[in-house]
Structures are given as C-alpha cells and as structure tokens.
Design an enzyme around this catalytic site. Structure first.
Site, short mmCIF file in Angstrom:
data_model
loop_
_atom_site.label_atom_id
_atom_site.label_comp_id
_atom_site.label_asym_id
_atom_site.label_seq_id
_atom_site.Cartn_x
_atom_site.Cartn_y
_atom_site.Cartn_z
N ASN A 64 -22.08 -12.81 -1.88
CA ASN A 64 -20.97 -12.59 -2.86
C ASN A 64 -21.56 -11.68 -3.96
O ASN A 64 -20.52 -10.76 -4.63
CB ASN A 64 -20.53 -13.93 -3.35
CG ASN A 64 -20.04 -15.01 -2.52
OD1 ASN A 64 -19.79 -14.24 -1.34
ND2 ASN A 64 -19.80 -16.03 -2.87
N HIS A 82 15.80 19.96 -16.37
CA HIS A 82 16.79 19.61 -15.59
C HIS A 82 17.01 20.38 -14.23
O HIS A 82 18.09 20.69 -13.62
CB HIS A 82 18.14 19.60 -15.99
CG HIS A 82 18.22 18.69 -17.29
ND1 HIS A 82 18.73 17.23 -17.48
CD2 HIS A 82 17.98 19.15 -18.57
CE1 HIS A 82 18.54 16.79 -18.75
NE2 HIS A 82 18.19 17.92 -19.62
N SER A 119 6.09 26.80 12.03
CA SER A 119 6.86 26.07 12.99
C SER A 119 6.93 26.14 14.34
O SER A 119 6.88 27.50 14.73
CB SER A 119 8.70 26.50 12.48
OG SER A 119 9.41 26.11 13.56
N LYS A 154 9.00 30.96 10.07
CA LYS A 154 8.80 29.96 8.74
C LYS A 154 7.50 30.16 8.66
O LYS A 154 6.44 29.95 9.27
CB LYS A 154 9.19 28.66 9.58
CG LYS A 154 10.49 28.37 9.89
CD LYS A 154 11.24 28.17 8.56
CE LYS A 154 11.08 27.22 7.63
NZ LYS A 154 11.50 25.74 8.16
N GLU A 181 3.33 19.53 0.51
CA GLU A 181 4.32 18.32 1.04
C GLU A 181 3.44 16.97 1.26
O GLU A 181 3.95 16.02 0.81
CB GLU A 181 5.37 18.80 2.46
CG GLU A 181 6.16 19.84 1.96
CD GLU A 181 6.93 20.43 3.07
OE1 GLU A 181 8.03 20.11 3.20
OE2 GLU A 181 6.30 20.93 3.93
N TYR A 206 -15.81 -16.58 -5.55
CA TYR A 206 -15.48 -15.62 -4.40
C TYR A 206 -14.52 -16.21 -3.16
O TYR A 206 -14.62 -17.58 -3.10
CB TYR A 206 -16.84 -15.15 -3.71
CG TYR A 206 -16.53 -14.27 -2.39
CD1 TYR A 206 -16.45 -13.02 -2.53
CD2 TYR A 206 -16.26 -14.87 -1.25
CE1 TYR A 206 -16.05 -12.22 -1.38
CE2 TYR A 206 -16.21 -14.09 0.00
CZ TYR A 206 -15.88 -12.71 -0.12
OH TYR A 206 -15.79 -12.18 0.97
N GLN A 251 -12.29 -9.52 0.39
CA GLN A 251 -12.87 -8.52 1.68
C GLN A 251 -11.61 -7.44 1.51
O GLN A 251 -11.88 -6.33 2.17
CB GLN A 251 -13.19 -9.27 2.85
CG GLN A 251 -13.58 -8.00 3.65
CD GLN A 251 -14.16 -8.84 5.12
OE1 GLN A 251 -15.38 -9.48 5.22
NE2 GLN A 251 -13.56 -9.02 6.20
N1 ARG Z 1 -17.91 -8.99 3.91
C1 ARG Z 1 -17.65 -9.70 2.80
C2 ARG Z 1 -16.70 -9.00 1.87
O1 ARG Z 1 -16.65 -7.91 1.97
C3 ARG Z 1 -18.91 -10.15 2.07
C4 ARG Z 1 -19.14 -11.12 1.33
C5 ARG Z 1 -19.24 -12.52 2.28
N2 ARG Z 1 -19.12 -13.45 1.50
C6 ARG Z 1 -19.09 -14.76 1.96
N3 ARG Z 1 -18.80 -15.86 1.19
N4 ARG Z 1 -18.39 -14.89 3.12
O2 ARG Z 1 -16.18 -9.55 0.87
#
Ligand code: ARG
Length: 431
Positions: A110, A193, A314, A320, A327, A354, A359
């Site tokens: 984490n 405009h 084109s 063209k 674009e 977390y 992810q």
């Molecule tokens: N691949 C995970 C992410 O990108 C890494 C962290 C995973 N942590 C966990 N507690 N599963 O977030």
C-alpha cells in the site's frame, strides 16, 4: 503458483479472478521506480538495524541485477507475478535467496505502490525534482547507484527535443515562438464569433497559444510539489514500527517532503487527480489551437498549409490533404477528460485507507502520459513546419475590419463613442 500472501489460504485463486485482480499487465512499467524505492528502503532497514550491512548489500546488488534485466528486456514474468511489486520481489528471491524476504519488513504494497506511482510520475513530468531523485539514490555502502542529470535546470531558454512532459510542452512553445518570429509582418483578420472583427498580427494570434501553454507549465510546476510527497513508511495503514528514518528515505529518493498521516498517505491519489486535470486542460488548449488551424487550413481560408509530413490523404479522393493530427488532438480531448472523471468517480465514496479500487488509478494516468508523449511532439512538428500564407491573410483583410478604428478616430475628434459607433455603422450599411 507461489503467492507472497499465500500463507492463510487453502485454495489457489480462481484463474479468471487472478487475471481480473492482477495489475502486472499495466504496472510493470513502474519497475524502475519500484526498484529505486526498494534500494532506498533496504538502506533504511540497514540504518534501522533490521538488515546487516551484508544483507543490505546482497539485496541492493540483487535489485541492481533485476533492474538490468528489465532494461535489457531479459526479465521473464512468472504467472504468480500479481503486480510489479511482487514480480520484483519474486525475482530477487530467485537471485539472492531467503534474504530477499527481509526487504518487505515494515513495508506494505500500500505504501509501496503509492510511492512508486509518485516516483514514476515525477520521472514522466521530467522536472528538476526528478533529476535530483535519480542522482540521490545511493547504495547501503554509500556509493551512488545511478546518477543522471545536471545540478540545475539550464539557464538558457529552452530549445530542442525533450523527453519529460514539461520539456515537451516547452518544445511546442518554442515552435510557436519561432513561427511567430519568422512571420512578424503577416497580418490577418482577427475573429470573434468566427466573424471578421479587427486586423491583428498573425504572430499575435499564434502567441495566444503560447500563453495558454505557459499557464500549463506553471500549473505543472505547482502540482509537481504535491507529487513529491513520500508515503513510504506508512506501511499498510498504521505506520512503520521499525524506526525507519523517513526523512532520510525521502532525501534518498528525491522527495521534497514526507506524508504526515499514514491512513491518508496510502489512500491519497489527489496527485493523480491533479495531474489528470492538468492533462485535460492542456488537451483542451491543444484542441482549441488545432481547431483554429484546421479552419485556417481549409481551401476557403487558406491562411496556412500543413506540411505533407504532418498531413494524411484520402483513400478515395486523390486531391485531399487532411489535417488528421490536428483532428486527433481535438478528438482525444474526450479521452483526457474521461481519464479525470474516471479517477474522481473511483475515489468518491472510498472508505478509509487502501482499497483495491485504488488500483484503477493507473490506467487513466498511463493513458494520459502516453497520449501526451506522442501528441506533443507531433503538434510541435506540425507547427514548426507550418506554411504561412501571408498573401491569403492580407486578401482577407476587408475595409470593414477598420470600422472600429474609424469610430475611434471620430472619438479623437470629440465625437462621443456611442455616436461615432452609430455613424460608422450607417456608413457600413450604405457601403
Ligand atoms: N497492485 C496494487 C495496486 O496497484 C498494489 C497494492 C496492493 N495492495 C493490496 N493491499 N492488495 O493498487
């Protein structure tokens, strides 16, 4: 498949679940950040007395080998590699044995993933911060592991091909300034405009985009400070219990400062949201510039012509010459805004610390970076090679464009402006 977290499980994960859960397909690209982070962390563990100097050296040497394998393309992914963090650790274990298992002491994926993503983004922005980061990474025995970059940003004006996003925006600004300087005499109608309004210099029009981009550069510099905050040492959510010197780690990795609250640090993706807003607004500017150029490149306007190298043809109409790159720059705005909205929607309503939802931060981030890394040089090339047709611009300068000047002239002869506006309007009508 040996999982790093397999201890409490009796069954192997379902195959589809594994594919769904794994992020290795897209987060492998953070290998350099992951390995730099681990090298610094190994040094921190040594300083904290968790690793002996020999163990730290073994780990750092092994991580150097893993980095080399990634860089040469020799790294072989295993089916058990869930993400870049587990892949690097799995390989380190293969190379150096059980000592590899000590690297993750007091660390969680984490705080690791949040740290990696920040390092990766700093590298992609290519600020002066990143140069510091790469230079400062050093091994446990005090020798420098990788070094690159100058001590300070060059003092001369920015010129030439760049790699970092900041430099790529500056390259485009340079191309704009160069074209403006070459065509200082060219005059064209200015529009509001989309109706002819007043005569302006071509350079004045072109430089309007320079200033949009200058705000983008300023915004990028401002947000870079928010990226340069180190979460490492927050562990899973409750912090590091091994007396890791976080200030030292941050200095080693080139971060400006350390995060203050471990729960916030592992869940904070504000820096990505800020970056994606930056990218979306930059893209909006590129889109607006492209729209003007597309219009001015039409046969009807003919103020500019794209170089052949920056146009496409084109498949059916031989005559063209299409402004596809412009674009696309206009069209990709949808994706860029979408990336920002995707992340904000993911973050909304997340419970503390977390969650695996986080992810989902990476694909929008990587998409924005990838898009800009190719789009900015293409637009720079298109601007640098643009043919400017001053004669067509001059031919479009009708007398009526001076109506405001005529009204101003009467004002200087003591006619109130509302009255002069009415008089000139009548003259236009009669003409
Ligand atoms: N691949 C995970 C992410 O990108 C890494 C962290 C995973 N942590 C966990 N507690 N599963 O977030």
């Amino acid at each position: 498949m040996a999982k790093l977290w397999g201890g409490r499980f009796e069954k192997e994960p379902d195959k589809l679940l594994w594919a769904y859960n794994a992020s290795i397909d897209f987060d492998w690209r953070m290998y350099e950040a992951d390995i730099h982070g681990s090298i610094a962390y190994a040094r921190g563990l040594k300083d904290a007395g968790v690793l002996t100097p020999d163990e730290a050296k073994t780990i750092v040497d092994g991580l150097g080998i893993v980095l080399g394998e990634f860089e040469s393309g020799a790294f072989v992914f295993a089916p058990s590699d869930e993400d870049i963090h587990t892949a690097v650790e799995r390989r380190l274990h293969e190379l150096k044995g059980d000592v590899a298992g000590k690297l993750h002491t007091g660390r969680s994926r984490n705080d690791q993933v949040a740290t990696d993503t920040r390092l990766y983004l700093l590298g992609k922005i290519g600020s002066s911060l990143e140069k510091t980061a790469r230079r400062a990474v050093s091994t446990p025995d005090g020798t420098s592991f990788l070094s690159s970059g100058d001590d300070a940003e060059p003092k001369t004006p920015h010129r030439g091909a760049s790699t970092g996003l900041r430099g790529l925006v500056r390259d485009l600004q340079d191309a704009i300034v160069d074209q403006a300087e070459v065509h200082l005499d060219a005059m064209m109608p200015g529009y509001t405009h989309l109706q002819p309004a007043q005569p302006i210099l071509f350079s004045h029009w072109l430089m309007s985009f320079f200033w949009m981009l200058q705000r983008d550069v300023d915004r990028l510099d401002a947000l870079t400070h928010h990226v340069a905050v180190m979460p490492l040492g927050s562990a899973a959510l409750a912090g590091n219990t091994f007396d890791i010197d976080r200030e030292m780690l941050a200095a080693d990795l080139g971060f400006e400062t350390v995060s203050q609250n471990s729960l916030d640090a592992v869940a904070d993706r504000d820096f990505i949201a800020e970056f994606l807003f930056w990218a979306a607004l930059l893209q909006t500017h590129l889109s607006r510039m492209s729209e003007d150029l597309i219009l001015y490149a039409t046969a009807e306007f003919g103020f500019v012509e794209l170089d052949d190298a920056y146009s496409t043809g084109s498949s059916i109409m031989p005559q063209k010459k299409n402004p596809d790159p412009l674009e696309l720059a206009r069209g990709k705005t949808g994706r860029m805004v979408g990336n920002l909205v995707a992340l904000l929607t993911t973050l909304k309503g997340l419970p503390s610390a977390y969650d695996k939802d986080l992810q989902e931060d990476k694909e929008p981030l990587f998409d924005a970076i990838d898009t800009l890394e190719i789009e900015l040089p293409v637009l720079t090339g298109a601007i640098a090679t643009l043919k400017v047709k001053a004669d067509r611009m001059a031919a479009a300068l009708g007398d009526e464009l001076l109506a405001t000047d005529l009204a101003d002239h009467l004002v200087r002869r003591a006619v109130p402006f509302r009255e002069s506006h009415r008089l000139v309007g009548q003259a236009v009508r009669r003409a």
